[in-house]
Structures are given as structure tokens and as C-alpha cells.
Scaffold this active site. Structure first.
Site, PDB file in Angstrom:
ATOM      1  N   HIS A 112      37.115  50.816  38.238  1.00 27.86           N
ATOM      2  CA  HIS A 112      36.722  50.979  39.649  1.00 27.86           C
ATOM      3  C   HIS A 112      37.014  52.361  40.270  1.00 27.86           C
ATOM      4  O   HIS A 112      37.830  52.517  41.169  1.00 27.86           O
ATOM      5  CB  HIS A 112      37.342  49.894  40.528  1.00 27.86           C
ATOM      6  CG  HIS A 112      38.745  49.501  40.190  1.00 27.86           C
ATOM      7  ND1 HIS A 112      39.788  50.391  40.094  1.00 27.86           N
ATOM      8  CD2 HIS A 112      39.280  48.279  39.942  1.00 27.86           C
ATOM      9  CE1 HIS A 112      40.894  49.749  39.794  1.00 27.86           C
ATOM     10  NE2 HIS A 112      40.616  48.463  39.688  1.00 27.86           N
ATOM     11  N   HIS A 146      39.294  35.753  47.789  1.00 26.97           N
ATOM     12  CA  HIS A 146      40.430  35.372  48.630  1.00 26.97           C
ATOM     13  C   HIS A 146      39.912  34.457  49.732  1.00 26.97           C
ATOM     14  O   HIS A 146      38.761  34.588  50.172  1.00 26.97           O
ATOM     15  CB  HIS A 146      41.105  36.597  49.263  1.00 26.97           C
ATOM     16  CG  HIS A 146      41.724  37.526  48.270  1.00 26.97           C
ATOM     17  ND1 HIS A 146      42.797  37.174  47.484  1.00 26.97           N
ATOM     18  CD2 HIS A 146      41.421  38.810  47.937  1.00 26.97           C
ATOM     19  CE1 HIS A 146      43.139  38.195  46.713  1.00 26.97           C
ATOM     20  NE2 HIS A 146      42.308  39.191  46.960  1.00 26.97           N
ATOM     21  N   ASP A 163      45.214  45.125  34.822  1.00 24.49           N
ATOM     22  CA  ASP A 163      44.472  45.325  36.063  1.00 24.49           C
ATOM     23  C   ASP A 163      45.064  44.540  37.221  1.00 24.49           C
ATOM     24  O   ASP A 163      45.467  43.389  37.092  1.00 24.49           O
ATOM     25  CB  ASP A 163      43.007  44.930  35.904  1.00 24.49           C
ATOM     26  CG  ASP A 163      42.222  45.278  37.148  1.00 24.49           C
ATOM     27  OD1 ASP A 163      41.988  46.465  37.374  1.00 24.49           O
ATOM     28  OD2 ASP A 163      41.899  44.355  37.927  1.00 24.49           O
ATOM     29  N   ASN A 193      45.244  39.003  35.582  1.00 23.05           N
ATOM     30  CA  ASN A 193      46.307  38.805  36.579  1.00 23.05           C
ATOM     31  C   ASN A 193      46.231  37.412  37.221  1.00 23.05           C
ATOM     32  O   ASN A 193      46.135  37.250  38.427  1.00 23.05           O
ATOM     33  CB  ASN A 193      46.270  39.896  37.655  1.00 23.05           C
ATOM     34  CG  ASN A 193      44.952  39.980  38.398  1.00 23.05           C
ATOM     35  OD1 ASN A 193      43.916  39.568  37.884  1.00 23.05           O
ATOM     36  ND2 ASN A 193      44.989  40.516  39.608  1.00 23.05           N
ATOM     37  N   ASP A 238      34.311  43.967  40.345  1.00 27.85           N
ATOM     38  CA  ASP A 238      35.714  43.705  40.661  1.00 27.85           C
ATOM     39  C   ASP A 238      35.793  42.475  41.564  1.00 27.85           C
ATOM     40  O   ASP A 238      36.568  42.426  42.523  1.00 27.85           O
ATOM     41  CB  ASP A 238      36.374  44.913  41.333  1.00 27.85           C
ATOM     42  CG  ASP A 238      37.896  44.835  41.328  1.00 27.85           C
ATOM     43  OD1 ASP A 238      38.447  43.905  40.700  1.00 27.85           O
ATOM     44  OD2 ASP A 238      38.529  45.696  41.964  1.00 27.85           O
ATOM     45  N   HIS A 280      34.230  43.324  34.761  1.00 28.88           N
ATOM     46  CA  HIS A 280      35.445  43.369  35.584  1.00 28.88           C
ATOM     47  C   HIS A 280      35.365  42.330  36.702  1.00 28.88           C
ATOM     48  O   HIS A 280      34.863  42.608  37.793  1.00 28.88           O
ATOM     49  CB  HIS A 280      35.618  44.761  36.190  1.00 28.88           C
ATOM     50  CG  HIS A 280      36.956  45.004  36.791  1.00 28.88           C
ATOM     51  ND1 HIS A 280      37.675  46.164  36.596  1.00 28.88           N
ATOM     52  CD2 HIS A 280      37.740  44.226  37.586  1.00 28.88           C
ATOM     53  CE1 HIS A 280      38.815  46.096  37.245  1.00 28.88           C
ATOM     54  NE2 HIS A 280      38.871  44.922  37.866  1.00 28.88           N
ATOM     55  N   HIS A 325      43.759  50.322  35.470  1.00 28.80           N
ATOM     56  CA  HIS A 325      43.716  50.308  36.935  1.00 28.80           C
ATOM     57  C   HIS A 325      44.498  51.529  37.403  1.00 28.80           C
ATOM     58  O   HIS A 325      45.719  51.555  37.316  1.00 28.80           O
ATOM     59  CB  HIS A 325      44.348  49.013  37.445  1.00 28.80           C
ATOM     60  CG  HIS A 325      44.389  48.895  38.939  1.00 28.80           C
ATOM     61  ND1 HIS A 325      43.753  47.872  39.611  1.00 28.80           N
ATOM     62  CD2 HIS A 325      44.991  49.637  39.896  1.00 28.80           C
ATOM     63  CE1 HIS A 325      43.964  47.995  40.909  1.00 28.80           C
ATOM     64  NE2 HIS A 325      44.717  49.063  41.112  1.00 28.80           N
TER      65      HIS A 325
END
Length: 425
Positions: free
Chosen positions: A232, A309, A152, A95, A305, A61, A179
Site C-alpha cells: 500500500h 470495521h 502486515d 493479523n 487493503d 491484500h 507494511h
């Protein structure tokens, strides 16, 4: 002929039951010999005294943001972070921009991933554009190498579409990942709904958002005899639902990330968005439940996960996107929080981070045995180090473990018989 010898390494493999100090001889991408090997001038030798070797880790993931968001991460920098964490295989979430819901995007990702030195796989979307309106063309996606599907980043909001995807998975063999967060219940919340959200005067994310979709997915999977994998897990409620479903014979597996068994919501009192992720850090009761579920087998695997950013995006606590990076810290965090506290063995962690993820996805076993392909994570279990975000290999440095003193450090990562990472420390 052997071209690389790992001398005096403590090899640990839960599949072969190997747990001994040995020499490992590597040749042409495979393990040629395990035992006592005589050195030669023509053979590269690495003295691994004091180090352990385990099968290469697999993170099922991760988000590499490629295509479309490569200012945060790309497939090459994401793979570099994986290598530094002892990870030889990753499964990417869909995504991206555009979303990975078509053959062309899948081919782009896999072709780029093939150049990284590790094994890069990708999921595709359950629904087109992750819009919860139309199912993707699973036959076409499977033909180009997709074996797992998920939306997800968000749930499939239409329960009947999710049921249809699960029903199709029974015959097409795809693993369905969910998710579990109901967006209507979250309704703009940014951290766990509770004492900390009240103290900070910010909108909270009710735990019912996760527990409800977890229960829904299990009910849907049970209705058509399908396998469902819950992403998660972060609440004691979801843990209890999953544990009971397993007892009832439902084919459900699940994962959690190191931050959920390491920290609780009080980390958010600093108003630092690097501690914001989705689902969020919960209460101490939740943290303890996640830890216990890892130890009793309810939770099948540890993932990261990994969600990069930029610093600019994370600068505003209330407006920042959710997500943290984790590929370079996950193994060390598991060793620190679980193994070094006497709660489990290294073998247990290897099951959670190498064996079980591959088993869930139907991938070939990676093991330390003569004649097998060589994928190894070689680490010093006792080396203490401080997580310095700027030294991470990821483009983004939003680490939940920043400044943390961890115990256990990857020294070498070997994939397909080649050293793809060697620590400079």
C-alpha cells in the site's frame, strides 16, 4: 459438451492479446470454445451484448478478520464482497486473533476458504505473534500451503529479523510483503501530518514513517538478492525510492489502493473516520505521484487493503481504528478514475488487478483461452452507479467511496466455470 454460453461479449485479455467481441463456451470448469457458438435448448445462454469479459481479478491484500474478529467480517462474507467486485482470488493478511503464525490457523483459513466458491489463499506472519522477536517456522507453513509472509498491520521492527526472513526467502521461495510504517515515527498519529491535521488539531503521521521503512526494506533485499514487495504505497517519496531501486536492478515490486489515487487528505476535514486508513490519505502531490507511478509501471498492482470495521468502531473520529472496505468498489474506482478519464486502457487495469498480482506471487496465469480454467469478471464499463454502503456484501460498510458516483459495474463473476455472482440490478 458446452453447458454455458456467453454471447456477444467483448473479451479483453492482455496475456493472449484477445480484444474482440466473441462467444465464450464453458464446459466442466474450462473454456471450451471462443468464437461463434450456435445456441441449443439444452445450453444456458447469457446475452452479454454491451458487456466486457476480462480474466478474474486477484486482490493480493485483504483482511477477512477470521479467526477471532468475525463480528467485522468472516471468510464467507469477505468472499461474497470479492465476488461482487469481480475478484476470483484473494490473499488474506495474517493479523487475525490468534495471528496466522501456525499450521492450525492456516488450515482453518484454507479449509473455510475452499467452501467460498473463489480461490482463497493466506499469508502467514514473518514473526511469531507479529512481535518482531522470533521468526516463524516457514518450512512447516509452506508445507500446508503458505507461499507469502508478512506482519502486515505493522512493520517488522527488528531490521535484522527482516533481513533474515528475506535471506531465507531466496531459498524457500516465499514472497515477503512489508507494511512500511515506522511506528516510532507515527507515534500515535491518526491522519497525514500536514495542513489538515493542523486544522483539525489532531496528531499527524509523518510521511517519513513510510519512506524510511521502504528504503530500509529495499536495502535489506538488495543485500541478499531477495525479492521484496512493498504494501500500500501512499507517498511520492516511496514512489521515487522504488522507481530508483527498480532502475538499479533491485527485485522490488509494490502495490497501491484506489483511495490513494482517488483522494487526498482534504477528505478528512469532515472528521469522518471512514476516510481514515493506514497509511493515510496524503496530499494532492502524493495522489498525483501514485497515479503517475501506476501509469508508468513503477507500481505493479492495485489492491484494496480491504479492512472491515463496524459502524460503532468508526463512530469516534479520533479513537476509531484505521481501515476501509474496498473489494466491491476497487475495479469500478479504477475504471472511473483512470480508464474513463483517458489515462489508461482496460487492458492496463487488467494487468494491474489480475495479471501482475498472480505473477508476483508465482500463481498460475488466468487467461481467456481455449482449454484454460474459466475465471472471468464480466462487467458493463459504462454503467454508472452510486455506492450505497448498506448494499455492500461485506459485514462492515466503512467505504471510502460511499456516496460516490462510479462508472463501471460488475455484472457476473465466474470462478472455476461456475457463476458465483450475478448482479440483481
Amino acid at each position: 459438451m458446452i453447458d454455458l454460453i456467453l454471447k456477444n461479449v467483448h473479451a479483453i485479455d492482455p496475456i493472449t492479446k484477445l480484444d474482440d467481441i466473441v462467444d465464450i463456451g464453458i464446459s466442466d470448469g474450462k473454456i471450451e470454445k471462443i468464437g461463434s457458438i450456435v445456441d441449443s435448448e439444452n445450453i444456458e445462454v447469457i446475452d452479454c451484448s454491451g458487456l466486457c469479459a476480462v480474466p478474474g481479478l486477484f486482490d493480493m491484500h485483504v483482511h477477512f478478520r477470521d479467526p477471532g474478529l468475525t463480528y467485522k467480517e468472516d471468510i464467507f462474507t469477505g468472499a461474497a464482497a470479492a465476488k461482487a467486485g469481480g475478484v476470483t482470488g484473494v490473499l488474506l493478511m495474517p493479523n487475525t486473533k490468534p495471528a496466522c503464525d501456525n499450521v492450525e490457523t492456516v488450515k482453518y483459513i484454507l479449509e473455510k476458504g475452499a467452501k467460498t466458491g473463489i480461490n482463497v489463499y493466506t499469508t502467514a506472519c514473518i514473526t511469531k505473534g507479529m512481535a518482531s522477536v522470533d521468526l516463524c517456522d516457514y518450512d512447516a507453513l509452506k508445507e500446508v500451503g503458505v507461499f507469502a509472509i508478512t506482519d502486515d498491520g505493522r512493520p517488522v521492527e527488528n531490521a535484522e529479523l527482516m533481513r533474515l526472513a528475506l535471506e531465507k526467502s531466496v531459498t524457500n521461495g516465499m514472497t515477503v510483503l512489508s507494511h512500511c510504517e515506522d511506528l516510532n515515527i507515527i507515534n500515535g498519529g491518526i491522519i497525514n501530518k500536514g495542513k489538515v491535521s493542523k486544522a483539525l488539531h489532531v496528531k499527524g503521521m509523518d510521511r517519513a514513517s513510510e519512506d524510511y521503512i521502504t528504503a530500509r526494506e529495499i536495502a535489506l533485499a538488495a543485500s541478499c538478492g531477495a525479492h521484496i514487495h512493498i504494501c500500500h504505497v501512499s507517498t511520492y517519496g516511496s514512489v521515487n525510492i522504488i522507481r530508483e531501486a527498480k532502475r538499479d536492478g533491485v527485485n522490488v515490486t509494490c502495490e497501491t489502493a484506489p483511495h490513494y489515487f482517488s483522494y487526498a487528505e482534504d477528505k478528512l476535514l469532515s472528521r469522518d473516520a471512514d476516510y481514515r486508513m493506514s497509511p493515510p490519505l496524503r496530499t494532492e502531490r502524493d495522489r498525483e505521484a501514485i497515479e503517475q507511478a501506476l501509469l508508468d509501471g513503477t507500481i505493479d498492482c492495485i489492491i484494496t487493503d480491504h479492512a472491515p470495521h463496524t459502524a460503532e468502531e468508526k463512530a469516534d473520529f479520533e479513537k476509531a481504528p484505521n481501515g476501509v472496505v474496498g473489494l466491491e468498489t476497487s475495479f469500478a474506482a479504477a475504471l472511473t478514475m483512470l480508464y474513463h478519464k483517458g489515462k489508461c486502457t482496460i487492458e492496463d487495469i487488467v494487468k494491474l488487478m489480475s495479471v501482475n498480482p498472480r505473477k508476483i506471487l508465482g500463481l498460475k496465469e488466468v487467461k481467456i483461452a481455449q482449454g484454460e480454467g474459466c475465471e472471468l469478471c464480466i462487467f458493463d464499463p459504462n454503467l454508472e452507479w452510486t455506492v450505497e454502503p448498506q448494499k455492500l456484501h461485506s459485514k462492515s460498510h466503512n467505504s471510502v467511496f460511499k456516496g460516490e458516483r462510479l462508472k463501471g459495474k460488475v455484472k457476473y463473476t465466474i470462478c472455476n466455470g461456475k457463476i458465483v455472482y450475478a448482479s440483481e440490478e
